[in-house]
Design a protein around this motif. Structure first.
Motif, PDB file in Angstrom:
ATOM      1  N   TRP A  61      98.821  59.277 111.340  1.00 38.71           N
ATOM      2  CA  TRP A  61      98.702  57.973 110.693  1.00 38.71           C
ATOM      3  C   TRP A  61      97.572  57.212 111.359  1.00 38.71           C
ATOM      4  O   TRP A  61      97.323  57.369 112.554  1.00 38.71           O
ATOM      5  CB  TRP A  61     100.010  57.200 110.840  1.00 38.71           C
ATOM      6  CG  TRP A  61     101.196  57.986 110.401  1.00 38.71           C
ATOM      7  CD1 TRP A  61     101.944  58.848 111.159  1.00 38.71           C
ATOM      8  CD2 TRP A  61     101.764  58.027 109.101  1.00 38.71           C
ATOM      9  NE1 TRP A  61     102.936  59.405 110.407  1.00 38.71           N
ATOM     10  CE2 TRP A  61     102.855  58.917 109.128  1.00 38.71           C
ATOM     11  CE3 TRP A  61     101.468  57.395 107.898  1.00 38.71           C
ATOM     12  CZ2 TRP A  61     103.635  59.191 108.016  1.00 38.71           C
ATOM     13  CZ3 TRP A  61     102.248  57.662 106.793  1.00 38.71           C
ATOM     14  CH2 TRP A  61     103.320  58.546 106.855  1.00 38.71           C
ATOM     15  N   LYS A  62      96.885  56.353 110.610  1.00 42.37           N
ATOM     16  CA  LYS A  62      95.725  55.628 111.118  1.00 42.37           C
ATOM     17  C   LYS A  62      95.990  54.130 111.107  1.00 42.37           C
ATOM     18  O   LYS A  62      96.463  53.587 110.116  1.00 42.37           O
ATOM     19  CB  LYS A  62      94.507  55.944 110.252  1.00 42.37           C
ATOM     20  CG  LYS A  62      93.254  55.224 110.646  1.00 42.37           C
ATOM     21  CD  LYS A  62      92.137  55.579 109.689  1.00 42.37           C
ATOM     22  CE  LYS A  62      90.921  54.723 109.954  1.00 42.37           C
ATOM     23  NZ  LYS A  62      89.875  54.960 108.966  1.00 42.37           N
ATOM     24  N   ALA A  63      95.655  53.492 112.230  1.00 39.89           N
ATOM     25  CA  ALA A  63      95.757  52.033 112.334  1.00 39.89           C
ATOM     26  C   ALA A  63      94.416  51.493 112.811  1.00 39.89           C
ATOM     27  O   ALA A  63      93.854  52.016 113.772  1.00 39.89           O
ATOM     28  CB  ALA A  63      96.854  51.648 113.314  1.00 39.89           C
ATOM     29  N   ASN A  64      93.899  50.480 112.156  1.00 36.64           N
ATOM     30  CA  ASN A  64      92.680  49.812 112.607  1.00 36.64           C
ATOM     31  C   ASN A  64      93.098  48.711 113.568  1.00 36.64           C
ATOM     32  O   ASN A  64      93.876  47.823 113.209  1.00 36.64           O
ATOM     33  CB  ASN A  64      91.905  49.237 111.423  1.00 36.64           C
ATOM     34  CG  ASN A  64      91.356  50.335 110.552  1.00 36.64           C
ATOM     35  OD1 ASN A  64      90.845  51.330 111.049  1.00 36.64           O
ATOM     36  ND2 ASN A  64      91.473  50.165 109.250  1.00 36.64           N
ATOM     37  N   VAL A  65      92.592  48.793 114.806  1.00 38.93           N
ATOM     38  CA  VAL A  65      92.992  47.860 115.853  1.00 38.93           C
ATOM     39  C   VAL A  65      91.768  47.237 116.510  1.00 38.93           C
ATOM     40  O   VAL A  65      90.661  47.762 116.414  1.00 38.93           O
ATOM     41  CB  VAL A  65      93.878  48.548 116.917  1.00 38.93           C
ATOM     42  CG1 VAL A  65      95.177  49.035 116.324  1.00 38.93           C
ATOM     43  CG2 VAL A  65      93.142  49.679 117.599  1.00 38.93           C
ATOM     44  N   LEU A  80      93.102  53.789 115.785  1.00 39.17           N
ATOM     45  CA  LEU A  80      94.136  54.380 116.637  1.00 39.17           C
ATOM     46  C   LEU A  80      94.938  55.319 115.759  1.00 39.17           C
ATOM     47  O   LEU A  80      95.369  54.923 114.673  1.00 39.17           O
ATOM     48  CB  LEU A  80      95.023  53.272 117.206  1.00 39.17           C
ATOM     49  CG  LEU A  80      96.284  53.696 117.945  1.00 39.17           C
ATOM     50  CD1 LEU A  80      95.930  54.394 119.251  1.00 39.17           C
ATOM     51  CD2 LEU A  80      97.158  52.492 118.215  1.00 39.17           C
ATOM     52  N   TRP A  81      95.117  56.555 116.195  1.00 34.66           N
ATOM     53  CA  TRP A  81      95.849  57.538 115.398  1.00 34.66           C
ATOM     54  C   TRP A  81      97.240  57.742 115.972  1.00 34.66           C
ATOM     55  O   TRP A  81      97.395  57.983 117.170  1.00 34.66           O
ATOM     56  CB  TRP A  81      95.105  58.866 115.372  1.00 34.66           C
ATOM     57  CG  TRP A  81      93.800  58.819 114.637  1.00 34.66           C
ATOM     58  CD1 TRP A  81      93.286  57.769 113.927  1.00 34.66           C
ATOM     59  CD2 TRP A  81      92.840  59.853 114.537  1.00 34.66           C
ATOM     60  NE1 TRP A  81      92.072  58.095 113.396  1.00 34.66           N
ATOM     61  CE2 TRP A  81      91.768  59.382 113.754  1.00 34.66           C
ATOM     62  CE3 TRP A  81      92.775  61.146 115.033  1.00 34.66           C
ATOM     63  CZ2 TRP A  81      90.660  60.150 113.465  1.00 34.66           C
ATOM     64  CZ3 TRP A  81      91.659  61.910 114.739  1.00 34.66           C
ATOM     65  CH2 TRP A  81      90.623  61.407 113.955  1.00 34.66           C
ATOM     66  N   PHE A  82      98.233  57.646 115.108  1.00 31.46           N
ATOM     67  CA  PHE A  82      99.617  57.906 115.502  1.00 31.46           C
ATOM     68  C   PHE A  82      99.980  59.328 115.126  1.00 31.46           C
ATOM     69  O   PHE A  82      99.602  59.816 114.060  1.00 31.46           O
ATOM     70  CB  PHE A  82     100.573  56.935 114.799  1.00 31.46           C
ATOM     71  CG  PHE A  82     100.519  55.546 115.345  1.00 31.46           C
ATOM     72  CD1 PHE A  82     101.236  55.198 116.477  1.00 31.46           C
ATOM     73  CD2 PHE A  82      99.738  54.580 114.731  1.00 31.46           C
ATOM     74  CE1 PHE A  82     101.179  53.914 116.982  1.00 31.46           C
ATOM     75  CE2 PHE A  82      99.672  53.298 115.225  1.00 31.46           C
ATOM     76  CZ  PHE A  82     100.393  52.959 116.357  1.00 31.46           C
TER      77      PHE A  82
END
Length: 149
Positions: A61-65, A80-82
């Motif tokens: 999963w990808k989050a832009n942080v 950030l990759w989960f």
């Protein structure tokens, strides 16, 4: 060399790397595999390298942080990759529309080269196994380094 491309190392203390937490911008989305065929159905990426046979096989999963402590604007925001079978759900309230404080668990870093031309620099791709305070079932997955053979 003992450290090969794709090596991820554990970051035991989140606060040493991100002392003021991270800011999640938007939602956490599935990380989609690259496919040169634009008409193909999108497929979510898994944490597995078929060339080496390494990885957990869990969904990514990808989050832009954004890191509020980073001084250079072009390095402050990153993906950030989960690594988790279900999408991690942030528990913090929105501080501004679409922005939440984020503390992750199971933080790992993979060294990489960023920039272009003569302006290259050492950077990191960050991975995490979950979010602090999340009880959605995303936590509890073992990080890559702890996977049993």
């Amino acid at each position: 060399m003992a450290i090969t491309r794709g090596f991820r190392f554990q970051v035991p203390n989140f606060r040493e790397v991100f002392p003021k937490d991270l800011i999640l911008m938007g939602e956490i989305e599935p990380l989609i595999k690259y496919n040169p065929d634009r008409n193909a159905m999108p497929e979510q990426r898994r944490d597995f390298d078929p060339k080496t046979g390494t990885g957990t096989g869990l969904l990514m999963w990808k989050a832009n942080v954004t890191d509020p402590t980073e001084l250079k604007a072009n390095r402050a925001s990153f993906a950030l990759w989960f690594i988790a079978e279900v999408v991690p759900i942030p528990q913090a309230e929105e501080s501004l529309p679409g922005m939440r404080r984020l503390v992750v668990e199971g933080l790992m870093a993979e060294p990489k080269i960023a920039g272009q031309g003569d302006f290259k620099y050492q950077s990191y791709q960050f991975y995490a196994t979950g979010i602090a305070g999340d009880n959605s079932g995303a936590k509890g997955n073992r990080p890559v380094a702890d996977k049993a053979a």
